[in-house]
Design an enzyme around this catalytic site. Structure first.
Site, PDB file in Angstrom:
ATOM      1  N   LEU A   7      88.656  21.945 -18.435  1.00 42.25           N
ATOM      2  CA  LEU A   7      87.994  22.011 -17.130  1.00 42.25           C
ATOM      3  C   LEU A   7      88.006  20.631 -16.479  1.00 42.25           C
ATOM      4  O   LEU A   7      87.429  19.683 -17.007  1.00 42.25           O
ATOM      5  CB  LEU A   7      86.557  22.510 -17.292  1.00 42.25           C
ATOM      6  CG  LEU A   7      86.414  23.835 -18.055  1.00 42.25           C
ATOM      7  CD1 LEU A   7      84.968  24.323 -17.994  1.00 42.25           C
ATOM      8  CD2 LEU A   7      87.360  24.899 -17.509  1.00 42.25           C
ATOM      9  N   ALA A   8      88.690  20.543 -15.362  1.00 44.80           N
ATOM     10  CA  ALA A   8      88.874  19.240 -14.727  1.00 44.80           C
ATOM     11  C   ALA A   8      88.821  19.349 -13.213  1.00 44.80           C
ATOM     12  O   ALA A   8      89.468  18.596 -12.502  1.00 44.80           O
ATOM     13  CB  ALA A   8      90.212  18.647 -15.163  1.00 44.80           C
ATOM     14  N   ARG A  14      78.921  10.911  -9.352  1.00 46.55           N
ATOM     15  CA  ARG A  14      78.236   9.702  -9.825  1.00 46.55           C
ATOM     16  C   ARG A  14      79.176   8.552 -10.180  1.00 46.55           C
ATOM     17  O   ARG A  14      78.737   7.428 -10.392  1.00 46.55           O
ATOM     18  CB  ARG A  14      77.342  10.047 -11.022  1.00 46.55           C
ATOM     19  CG  ARG A  14      76.056  10.747 -10.628  1.00 46.55           C
ATOM     20  CD  ARG A  14      75.325  11.328 -11.807  1.00 46.55           C
ATOM     21  NE  ARG A  14      75.974  12.540 -12.297  1.00 46.55           N
ATOM     22  CZ  ARG A  14      75.644  13.155 -13.438  1.00 46.55           C
ATOM     23  NH1 ARG A  14      74.713  12.656 -14.219  1.00 46.55           N
ATOM     24  NH2 ARG A  14      76.286  14.254 -13.808  1.00 46.55           N
ATOM     25  N   ASN A 226      79.904  10.599 -16.836  1.00 41.01           N
ATOM     26  CA  ASN A 226      79.485  10.938 -15.479  1.00 41.01           C
ATOM     27  C   ASN A 226      79.406   9.718 -14.570  1.00 41.01           C
ATOM     28  O   ASN A 226      79.479   9.839 -13.365  1.00 41.01           O
ATOM     29  CB  ASN A 226      78.121  11.627 -15.504  1.00 41.01           C
ATOM     30  CG  ASN A 226      78.195  12.933 -16.271  1.00 41.01           C
ATOM     31  OD1 ASN A 226      79.005  13.803 -15.943  1.00 41.01           O
ATOM     32  ND2 ASN A 226      77.406  13.065 -17.316  1.00 41.01           N
ATOM     33  N   LYS A 349     111.805 -15.013 -15.775  1.00 38.80           N
ATOM     34  CA  LYS A 349     111.824 -13.756 -15.015  1.00 38.80           C
ATOM     35  C   LYS A 349     113.228 -13.189 -14.995  1.00 38.80           C
ATOM     36  O   LYS A 349     114.185 -13.909 -14.698  1.00 38.80           O
ATOM     37  CB  LYS A 349     111.359 -14.010 -13.581  1.00 38.80           C
ATOM     38  CG  LYS A 349     111.152 -12.739 -12.788  1.00 38.80           C
ATOM     39  CD  LYS A 349     111.546 -12.884 -11.332  1.00 38.80           C
ATOM     40  CE  LYS A 349     113.037 -12.724 -11.142  1.00 38.80           C
ATOM     41  NZ  LYS A 349     113.447 -12.717  -9.728  1.00 38.80           N
TER      42      LYS A 349
HETATM   43  C1  UD1 Z   1      77.844  22.039 -19.030  1.00 36.76           C
HETATM   44  C2  UD1 Z   1      77.205  23.209 -19.783  1.00 36.76           C
HETATM   45  C3  UD1 Z   1      76.076  22.683 -20.655  1.00 36.76           C
HETATM   46  C4  UD1 Z   1      76.604  21.631 -21.594  1.00 36.76           C
HETATM   47  C5  UD1 Z   1      77.305  20.531 -20.824  1.00 36.76           C
HETATM   48  C6  UD1 Z   1      78.003  19.607 -21.804  1.00 36.76           C
HETATM   49  C7  UD1 Z   1      77.421  25.172 -18.329  1.00 36.76           C
HETATM   50  C8  UD1 Z   1      76.733  26.068 -17.392  1.00 36.76           C
HETATM   51  N1  UD1 Z   1      76.690  24.165 -18.836  1.00 36.76           N
HETATM   52  O1  UD1 Z   1      76.863  21.512 -18.155  1.00 36.76           O
HETATM   53  O2  UD1 Z   1      75.508  23.746 -21.386  1.00 36.76           O
HETATM   54  O3  UD1 Z   1      75.545  21.106 -22.358  1.00 36.76           O
HETATM   55  O4  UD1 Z   1      78.329  21.077 -19.953  1.00 36.76           O
HETATM   56  O5  UD1 Z   1      78.531  18.495 -21.146  1.00 36.76           O
HETATM   57  O6  UD1 Z   1      78.582  25.371 -18.616  1.00 36.76           O
HETATM   58  N2  UD1 Z   1      83.776  22.172 -13.844  1.00 36.76           N
HETATM   59  C9  UD1 Z   1      84.786  22.785 -13.142  1.00 36.76           C
HETATM   60  N3  UD1 Z   1      84.464  23.675 -12.163  1.00 36.76           N
HETATM   61  C10 UD1 Z   1      83.180  23.984 -11.863  1.00 36.76           C
HETATM   62  C11 UD1 Z   1      82.160  23.352 -12.584  1.00 36.76           C
HETATM   63  C12 UD1 Z   1      82.489  22.447 -13.568  1.00 36.76           C
HETATM   64  O7  UD1 Z   1      85.956  22.524 -13.397  1.00 36.76           O
HETATM   65  O8  UD1 Z   1      82.978  24.822 -10.967  1.00 36.76           O
HETATM   66  C13 UD1 Z   1      84.141  21.211 -14.894  1.00 36.76           C
HETATM   67  C14 UD1 Z   1      83.647  19.809 -14.623  1.00 36.76           C
HETATM   68  O9  UD1 Z   1      84.639  19.048 -13.947  1.00 36.76           O
HETATM   69  C15 UD1 Z   1      83.412  19.274 -16.027  1.00 36.76           C
HETATM   70  C16 UD1 Z   1      83.036  20.517 -16.826  1.00 36.76           C
HETATM   71  O10 UD1 Z   1      83.492  21.621 -16.084  1.00 36.76           O
HETATM   72  O11 UD1 Z   1      84.588  18.724 -16.600  1.00 36.76           O
HETATM   73  C17 UD1 Z   1      81.525  20.624 -17.058  1.00 36.76           C
HETATM   74  O12 UD1 Z   1      80.878  20.768 -15.809  1.00 36.76           O
HETATM   75  P1  UD1 Z   1      79.502  20.052 -15.503  1.00 36.76           P
HETATM   76  O13 UD1 Z   1      79.134  20.348 -14.095  1.00 36.76           O
HETATM   77  O14 UD1 Z   1      79.542  18.648 -15.928  1.00 36.76           O
HETATM   78  O15 UD1 Z   1      78.514  20.893 -16.442  1.00 36.76           O
HETATM   79  P2  UD1 Z   1      77.141  20.421 -16.983  1.00 36.76           P
HETATM   80  O16 UD1 Z   1      76.111  20.648 -15.947  1.00 36.76           O
HETATM   81  O17 UD1 Z   1      77.251  19.097 -17.564  1.00 36.76           O
HETATM   82 MG    MG Z   2      78.657  17.355 -17.380  1.00 37.41          MG
END
Ligand code: UD1
Ligand code: MG
Length: 456
Positions: A7-8, A14, A226, A349
């Site tokens: 997931l990226a 932040r 973050n 160089k």
């Molecule tokens: C998520 C988990 C949480 C866990 C935490 C660990 C969920 C609902 N929660 O929370 O339980 O403890 O990760 O770090 O899954 N991303 C997408 N598309 C989106 C949303 C997120 O690609 O629509 C990606 C973000 O870029 C990131 C990852 O998913 O790489 C995690 O998303 P983030 O928003 O950081 O989730 P957390 O709130 O940290």
């Molecule tokens: Mg996160």
């Protein structure tokens, strides 16, 4: 074998950056590239990144390291995984979901989690860790027998759940079929109105499937990045891992905490890396070398027994038993031979320097091919640029260049030629000739009146 989905798509607000978060680097490698590479090492045959925010930039940087799915709008982690539906359908066996901002996850952990998942006959396995301070993370809720019941996000947790120290790493192993089923059932019923991937566990349990948790021993592995503070903390951990890897391979480091070595550097045994050295990706160093304090090497290839002191070497090769520095600057596209001396305040160089040549001090050699056993006096300058074009010169074997010589390129110095100190050479010199190209000195007798006038 498994498919891994990374997931990226997130923005990384932040980080306060124009660069998408997952492209920020730890030890020279983008955050999500670490995750991709570790997945592959763990045995992933297919890796897909879900990209969204500045997707084109992310794709450009990662190239064909992975496949891509696009999440145009960020509607949660579950929604992100849905976008990779085609990859899940084609996966057949297992799907591992990882976050693009957790570069410290190791291949070993991913491999063990997949093994654990298979051995226990799970349909979903969440990777968890126990943290002294769990705030911000989703909590793992277990029943009285210790079985995983669900994951509750911080924002949705009640007071009792907030006390739980076991957290969701955001990484999972799924059976592909079970994952597809659970994604189809996801609803955005939560504080943020998002599709939570975490809800898939409850959905699978309700459907009579088996769900488990694999606890990661080293909780550093789940550190998500973050902001820049967390970036520096992760980098410190990664730097230590890299340095320990090299030390265990026989490399000496007296103050390892001061040494910055990027991913993908090779160092031979019995080489010593002194304090405050930077070795960038693509650098290869042989055995028995010393890389002295303050040196910076970027994509440098150094053979055995080379001694480098406080110098910079960029995209160049240095052969064995050569001495470099202090304060030498070897710029891109140089090849320095064996047993050469590139001394203090010497800049090279786009040049080749053959074996046994000595360039001891205060010299600039650009766009020049230098033969074997050449001796450069102090302060030799190749004048390779006329303000518009660069020109190449050659210096033959065993030539002897006197101090303070200008070689105005293009010019060819024959083998064994001698150049008198202070010469400005504009024409070729034949083999074994002596060339003197400077104004002749005149000593004049002067009158007493002249002296008296001068000294008044
Ligand atoms: C998520 C988990 C949480 C866990 C935490 C660990 C969920 C609902 N929660 O929370 O339980 O403890 O990760 O770090 O899954 N991303 C997408 N598309 C989106 C949303 C997120 O690609 O629509 C990606 C973000 O870029 C990131 C990852 O998913 O790489 C995690 O998303 P983030 O928003 O950081 O989730 P957390 O709130 O940290
Ligand atoms: Mg996160």
């Amino acid at each position: 074998m498994f498919t891994s989905i990374i997931l990226a798509a997130g923005m990384g607000t932040r980080m306060k950056s124009e660069i998408p978060k997952v492209l920020h680097r730890v030890c020279g490698k983008p955050l999500c590239r670490w995750v991709i590479d570790e997945s592959k090492k763990a045995g992933a045959d297919t890796v897909a990144a879900v990209v969204g925010h500045k997707a084109e930039l992310v794709k450009d940087e990662l190239g064909d390291a992975c496949g891509y799915a696009v999440q145009a709008e960020q509607k949660g982690t579950g929604h992100a995984v849905m976008q990779a539906g085609e990859y899940i359908k084609n996966a057949g066996g297992y799907v591992v979901v990882l976050n693009g901002d957790t570069p410290l996850i190791t291949a070993e952990t991913i491999r063990s989690a997949v093994e654990y998942h298979k051995e226990n006959g799970n349909h979903a396995t969440v990777l968890t860790a126990v943290l002294p301070d769990a705030s911000g993370y989703g909590r793992i809720v277990r029943d009285s027998s210790g079985s995983v019941m669900k994951i509750v996000e911080q924002k949705d947790a009640n007071d009792e759940e907030k006390l739980i120290k076991e957290v969701n790493s955001g990484m999972y192993v799924f059976d592909a079929e079970s994952l597809l089923y659970a994604l189809g059932e996801l609803k955005p019923n939560n504080a943020q109105g998002e599709y939570y991937l975490t809800d898939t566990l409850e959905i699978l349990l309700a459907a009579g499937k088996k769900v488990g948790a694999y606890i990661i021993g080293d909780s550093d592995e789940i550190r998500g990045i973050n902001d820049r503070v967390q970036l520096s903390e992760a980098e410190a951990i990664m730097r230590r891992r890299i340095n320990e890897y090299h030390m265990k391979n026989g490399v000496t480091m007296r103050i390892p905490d001061s040494i910055y070595i990027e991913d993908g550097v090779e160092i031979g045994s019995d080489t010593e890396i002194c304090p405050n050295v930077t070795l960038k990706s693509g650098t290869r160093i042989g055995k028995g070398c010393v890389v002295g304090t303050g040196s910076v090497l970027d994509r440098a290839v150094i053979h055995d027994n080379v001694d480098i002191l406080s110098s910079v070497i960029l995209e160049s090769e240095v052969d064995s038993d050569t001495h470099v520095g202090p304060f030498a600057y070897i710029r891109p596209n140089c090849r320095v031979g064996k047993d050469v001396k590139v001394g203090d305040f010497v800049e090279l160089k786009n040049s080749t320097i053959d074996d046994d040549t000595k360039i001891s001090h205060l010299t600039y050699i650009g766009d020049t091919d230098v033969g074997k056993g050449v001796n450069f006096g102090c302060g030799t300058v190749t004048v390779n640029y006329d303000g518009k074009k660069k020109y190449r010169s050659t210096i033959g074997d065993h030539a002897f260049i006197g101090c303070n010589t200008n070689l105005v390129s293009p010019v060819n110095i024959g083998d064994g030629a001698y150049i008198a100190a202070g010469s400005t050479i504009t024409e070729d010199i034949p083999e074994n000739y002596l060339s003197i190209a400077r104004a002749r000195q005149v000593n004049k007798h002067v009158s007493d009146e002249w002296l008296a006038k001068r000294r008044k």
